[in-house]
Design an enzyme around this catalytic site. Sequence first.
Site, PDB file in Angstrom:
ATOM      1  CB  CYS A   1      -8.067 -38.603  71.012  1.00 42.50           C
ATOM      2  SG  CYS A   1      -7.237 -37.211  71.670  1.00 42.50           S
TER       3      CYS A   1
ATOM      4  CB  CYS B   1      -3.716 -36.887  73.812  1.00 39.19           C
ATOM      5  SG  CYS B   1      -3.097 -37.766  75.557  1.00 39.19           S
ATOM      6  CB  SER B   2      -5.211 -41.258  74.877  1.00 37.32           C
ATOM      7  OG  SER B   2      -4.970 -40.553  76.115  1.00 37.32           O
ATOM      8  CB  CYS B   3      -9.890 -37.229  74.554  1.00 43.82           C
ATOM      9  SG  CYS B   3      -8.895 -36.121  75.281  1.00 43.82           S
TER      10      CYS B   3
END
Lengths: 206, 102
Positions: free
Chosen positions: A112, A115-117
């Site tokens: 991702c 971000c951090s999905c």
Amino acid sequence: MPHDGPHHHHDHAPDDPSFASRSAIGARALRELLEEAGVLAPGEVARQVERMDTITPALGAQVVARAWVDPAFKARLLADGSAAVREFGVEMGATPLHVVENTDTIHNMIVCTLCSCYPKPLLGIPPDWYKSFEYRSRAVREPRVVLAEFGVRLSDSMAVRVHDSTADLRYLVLPRRPAGTDGWDEARLAEIVSRDCMIGTALPNA
Amino acid sequence: MSETDRGHHDIGGDPAGPVPRAEHALAPWEKEVDAIRYVLGQKGLMSADKLRLGIEQMPAEDYRRLSYYERWLASIAWTMEKDGVIPPGSFAARVAELEAKR
């Protein structure tokens, strides 16, 4: 309090983790304010923490193992990941799950960049490296180099597909079932499916 | 749009060093922040998009300096104040109050 001095008011247990650091205090402050606003019920956050603690990559590994032994399930998983994992009691919610299958010519990996999905309902909270600036930056530019850092060396003929997750779509890699696992039952197969296998930065080994 | 117009979060493709592989077990407060976001999300008060908006609008120095869940905490607090769920300024004030009790 027995020894309430001028500088410290020990109206909390000395080992109370919510006073362990400035960040811990921040989390406590936010929770208190939201409880006072009537938005969060007391205990609601603690219950969610407990629930999240039960979600580990072992859950995703069960899904992969099922796909390896049950072609009909695998077809359902690839067609509609969210619906298929519901058979394991996993609810993806508003973010659909898309499962990408490794083959003898295609290797998939997930990132991702923004971000951090991550498929948290299936794998739990993502590892630190997944959220790092380095992984997010480089996975899409030089995936083979990154994979080599993780110990995954692919032949030049193997295509690498990098999937950039978003707030609206989550990915899971369906690794290839390794040779030498004929006759293994699902439980035994699930044991060789690590978290990183399902992100695409590792390969299962029999 | 030139390269320099990208937000500080938009780092896909940038040069960077080796991926740091050390992993830490989440502290209780980190799990709590994760859970607060989730519960607020369930109640329609804090979507993943709002979480990201708050993170993407913070100063670039903060984005680079803060840890992962520190960024989440800052974004949720900012959003809750901006949306009027908690009073303006209440987060910093409560943090200061609690700090004084340490």
